[in-house]
Every structure is written in structure tokens, then in C-alpha cells.
Write a protein that holds these residues in place. Structure first.
Motif, PDB file in Angstrom:
ATOM      1  N   UNK A  21       0.770  -1.232   0.000  1.00 50.73           N
ATOM      2  CA  UNK A  21       0.000   0.000   0.000  1.00 50.73           C
ATOM      3  C   UNK A  21       0.801   1.282   0.000  1.00 50.73           C
ATOM      4  N   UNK A  22       2.123   1.199  -0.102  1.00 52.61           N
ATOM      5  CA  UNK A  22       2.955   2.396  -0.181  1.00 52.61           C
ATOM      6  C   UNK A  22       3.979   2.201  -1.294  1.00 52.61           C
ATOM      7  N   UNK A  23       4.644   3.275  -1.669  1.00 53.44           N
ATOM      8  CA  UNK A  23       5.721   3.180  -2.647  1.00 53.44           C
ATOM      9  C   UNK A  23       6.926   2.531  -1.974  1.00 53.44           C
ATOM     10  N   UNK A  24       7.427   1.464  -2.561  1.00 51.67           N
ATOM     11  CA  UNK A  24       8.567   0.728  -2.010  1.00 51.67           C
ATOM     12  C   UNK A  24       9.762   0.847  -2.937  1.00 51.67           C
ATOM     13  N   UNK A  25      10.877   1.320  -2.383  1.00 54.96           N
ATOM     14  CA  UNK A  25      12.108   1.497  -3.151  1.00 54.96           C
ATOM     15  C   UNK A  25      13.194   0.629  -2.529  1.00 54.96           C
ATOM     16  N   UNK A  26      13.874  -0.131  -3.367  1.00 55.26           N
ATOM     17  CA  UNK A  26      14.991  -0.953  -2.909  1.00 55.26           C
ATOM     18  C   UNK A  26      16.271  -0.376  -3.494  1.00 55.26           C
ATOM     19  N   UNK A  27      17.168   0.090  -2.622  1.00 56.28           N
ATOM     20  CA  UNK A  27      18.454   0.642  -3.072  1.00 56.28           C
ATOM     21  C   UNK A  27      19.524  -0.422  -2.895  1.00 56.28           C
ATOM     22  N   UNK A  28      20.176  -0.762  -3.994  1.00 52.94           N
ATOM     23  CA  UNK A  28      21.199  -1.809  -3.982  1.00 52.94           C
ATOM     24  C   UNK A  28      22.563  -1.209  -4.319  1.00 52.94           C
ATOM     25  N   UNK A  29      23.390  -0.942  -3.304  1.00 49.70           N
ATOM     26  CA  UNK A  29      24.728  -0.431  -3.598  1.00 49.70           C
ATOM     27  C   UNK A  29      25.574  -1.413  -4.400  1.00 49.70           C
ATOM     28  N   UNK A  30      25.190  -2.683  -4.378  1.00 53.33           N
ATOM     29  CA  UNK A  30      25.868  -3.700  -5.181  1.00 53.33           C
ATOM     30  C   UNK A  30      24.905  -4.860  -5.391  1.00 53.33           C
ATOM     31  N   UNK A  31      25.124  -5.608  -6.465  1.00 55.70           N
ATOM     32  CA  UNK A  31      24.314  -6.805  -6.673  1.00 55.70           C
ATOM     33  C   UNK A  31      25.048  -7.971  -6.032  1.00 55.70           C
ATOM     34  N   UNK A  32      24.488  -8.462  -4.950  1.00 53.82           N
ATOM     35  CA  UNK A  32      25.137  -9.537  -4.196  1.00 53.82           C
ATOM     36  C   UNK A  32      25.250 -10.818  -5.010  1.00 53.82           C
ATOM     37  N   UNK A  33      24.268 -11.078  -5.868  1.00 51.07           N
ATOM     38  CA  UNK A  33      24.340 -12.317  -6.647  1.00 51.07           C
ATOM     39  C   UNK A  33      25.470 -12.252  -7.679  1.00 51.07           C
ATOM     40  N   UNK A  34      25.770 -11.072  -8.185  1.00 53.29           N
ATOM     41  CA  UNK A  34      26.904 -10.944  -9.114  1.00 53.29           C
ATOM     42  C   UNK A  34      28.208 -11.241  -8.378  1.00 53.29           C
ATOM     43  N   UNK A  35      28.304 -10.784  -7.130  1.00 46.18           N
ATOM     44  CA  UNK A  35      29.485 -11.103  -6.316  1.00 46.18           C
ATOM     45  C   UNK A  35      29.566 -12.604  -6.068  1.00 46.18           C
ATOM     46  N   UNK A  36      28.425 -13.223  -5.768  1.00 44.88           N
ATOM     47  CA  UNK A  36      28.398 -14.668  -5.524  1.00 44.88           C
ATOM     48  C   UNK A  36      28.772 -15.434  -6.792  1.00 44.88           C
ATOM     49  N   UNK A  37      28.344 -14.931  -7.941  1.00 43.49           N
ATOM     50  CA  UNK A  37      28.708 -15.563  -9.214  1.00 43.49           C
ATOM     51  C   UNK A  37      30.225 -15.504  -9.429  1.00 43.49           C
ATOM     52  N   UNK A  38      30.820 -14.340  -9.118  1.00 43.50           N
ATOM     53  CA  UNK A  38      32.274 -14.207  -9.247  1.00 43.50           C
ATOM     54  C   UNK A  38      32.988 -15.198  -8.328  1.00 43.50           C
ATOM     55  N   UNK A  39      32.465 -15.382  -7.108  1.00 44.08           N
ATOM     56  CA  UNK A  39      33.048 -16.375  -6.184  1.00 44.08           C
ATOM     57  C   UNK A  39      32.955 -17.779  -6.778  1.00 44.08           C
ATOM     58  N   UNK A  40      31.824 -18.081  -7.399  1.00 37.44           N
ATOM     59  CA  UNK A  40      31.632 -19.383  -8.037  1.00 37.44           C
ATOM     60  C   UNK A  40      32.672 -19.592  -9.149  1.00 37.44           C
ATOM     61  N   UNK A  41      32.875 -18.581  -9.961  1.00 37.61           N
ATOM     62  CA  UNK A  41      33.842 -18.695 -11.060  1.00 37.61           C
ATOM     63  C   UNK A  41      35.267 -18.882 -10.550  1.00 37.61           C
ATOM     64  N   UNK A  42      35.608 -18.251  -9.426  1.00 32.96           N
ATOM     65  CA  UNK A  42      36.970 -18.351  -8.882  1.00 32.96           C
ATOM     66  C   UNK A  42      37.230 -19.648  -8.141  1.00 32.96           C
ATOM     67  N   UNK A  43      36.189 -20.314  -7.658  1.00 34.00           N
ATOM     68  CA  UNK A  43      36.381 -21.534  -6.863  1.00 34.00           C
ATOM     69  C   UNK A  43      37.017 -22.626  -7.719  1.00 34.00           C
ATOM     70  N   UNK A  44      37.998 -23.297  -7.152  1.00 33.05           N
ATOM     71  CA  UNK A  44      38.669 -24.382  -7.870  1.00 33.05           C
ATOM     72  C   UNK A  44      38.408 -25.734  -7.216  1.00 33.05           C
ATOM     73  N   UNK A  45      38.314 -25.756  -5.908  1.00 31.89           N
ATOM     74  CA  UNK A  45      38.014 -26.993  -5.193  1.00 31.89           C
ATOM     75  C   UNK A  45      36.573 -27.401  -5.500  1.00 31.89           C
ATOM     76  N   UNK A  46      36.331 -28.667  -5.895  1.00 29.23           N
ATOM     77  CA  UNK A  46      34.979 -29.085  -6.282  1.00 29.23           C
ATOM     78  C   UNK A  46      33.913 -28.837  -5.195  1.00 29.23           C
ATOM     79  N   UNK A  47      34.247 -29.100  -3.944  1.00 30.75           N
ATOM     80  CA  UNK A  47      33.278 -28.875  -2.860  1.00 30.75           C
ATOM     81  C   UNK A  47      32.981 -27.385  -2.719  1.00 30.75           C
TER      82      UNK A  47
END
Length: 179
Positions: A21-47
Motif C-alpha cells: 500500500x505504499x511506494x517501495x524502493x529498494x536501493x542496492x549499492x551492489x548486486x550480491x548475486x553478481x558477487x556470488x557468481x564471481x566467487x563461483x567462477x573463482x572456486x577451484x576446489x569441487x566442494x
């Protein structure tokens, strides 16, 4: 208990405070999922790679749900806005780049007699700042013993309290004094 006209939630973690019932604004100083994706790409150990993939998917799911739910989503970079739009094409996502007033933040004149310093400023309750500070102290500062690394910010973790050429200065009331 009080009537509000709009709700602005800073950071993804605050998305839980969405109100009907009100205007809702979400401010994202960074996209956390993009950071998580970068972590996924850097991981070398299978686990670790499986764990990083799971984290990326969990964060991406929540980020997409929130970006679709809120009336407006504000990012700090065009890159983050495009990234979110690629998953939420119908969401109202706008980039409002972080800017500074060059008259307010004018560097001091160069002083050739002053030794070189690297200045790092961060809120150390923010995980990416902790990681960046640790990288700076452990991997970069030892390679340049003649350069002083000065770290400003509250809540500095113990891991940063090392290094001959690393100096912790705590909270900085006015960042203009750092430059």
C-alpha cells in the motif's frame, strides 16, 4: 503504527521490510548475486565450487524476487542495473551512479616531499570491505614495504592488525581529510 507514504530499503537484506500500500524502493549499492557468481567462477576446489554455486543461486533467487516485488530498484552502476534487468526484465530498475562534488572534494596540492601512501576507507561490517582490506594487508602491502598503507574505518577486524607498513586509523569523521 504510523502512516508512511514510502519505504526505502537500503541493501538487499532490508527487502524484508517491504510494505503493501505504499511506494517501495529498494536501493542496492551492489548486486550480491553478481558477487556470488564471481566467487563461483573463482572456486577451484569441487566442494567449494558446489557451495559457491548454491550460494549464487540462493542469493540470485532472492535478489530477483525482491527486484520484481519493489516498485523501484536503484543501483549504483549501469552494470548492476543491466545485470538485474537480465533476470527481471519487467522490474523498474534505475542506475543512479555515485558521484561526488568536485568543489567539495578537491585534493590538496601535491607535496613531492611526502612519502607515498595507500589509503583504504571502509565500513568493516560490510563483508566485501573486510575481504578487500585483508587482501590489501596480506597480499599487497608486503610487496611494497617502503609504502605506508593507512586503513580508516570503524570495526576493523583483528586480521587487519598485521604488517610493518600497515597503520589503522579508525573512524574518519570527514573523508576529505584523508586525501
Amino acid at each position: 503504527r504510523k502512516r508512511v507514504d514510502d519505504v526505502q530499503c537500503e541493501y538487499l537484506q532490508m527487502g524484508q521490510f517491504y510494505r503493501h500500500g505504499v511506494l517501495n524502493i529498494l536501493a542496492l549499492p551492489e548486486t550480491l548475486s553478481a558477487n556470488a557468481y564471481d566467487d563461483f567462477l573463482r572456486a577451484t576446489d569441487p566442494i567449494q565450487k558446489v557451495r559457491a554455486y548454491y550460494r549464487w543461486m540462493a542469493v540470485l533467487r532472492y535478489e530477483v524476487l525482491m527486484s520484481r516485488k519493489f516498485d523501484r530498484v536503484v543501483t549504483m552502476t549501469d552494470r548492476d542495473a543491466e545485470y538485474l534487468r537480465s533476470y527481471s526484465a519487467n522490474a523498474h530498475i534505475t542506475a543512479i551512479p555515485i558521484g561526488i562534488d568536485p568543489d567539495e572534494f578537491t585534493p590538496l596540492p601535491e607535496d613531492p616531499t611526502r612519502p607515498a601512501e595507500v589509503v583504504f576507507l571502509g565500513n568493516f561490517r560490510h563483508t566485501p570491505n573486510v575481504e578487500a582490506g585483508e587482501f590489501l594487508v596480506r597480499r599487497i602491502a608486503p610487496l611494497f614495504p617502503e609504502i605506508q598503507f593507512v586503513i580508516f574505518g570503524a570495526n576493523v577486524p583483528e586480521a587487519l592488525r598485521t604488517g610493518q607498513n600497515v597503520h589503522l586509523r579508525g573512524y574518519a569523521r570527514d573523508t576529505r581529510d584523508l586525501y
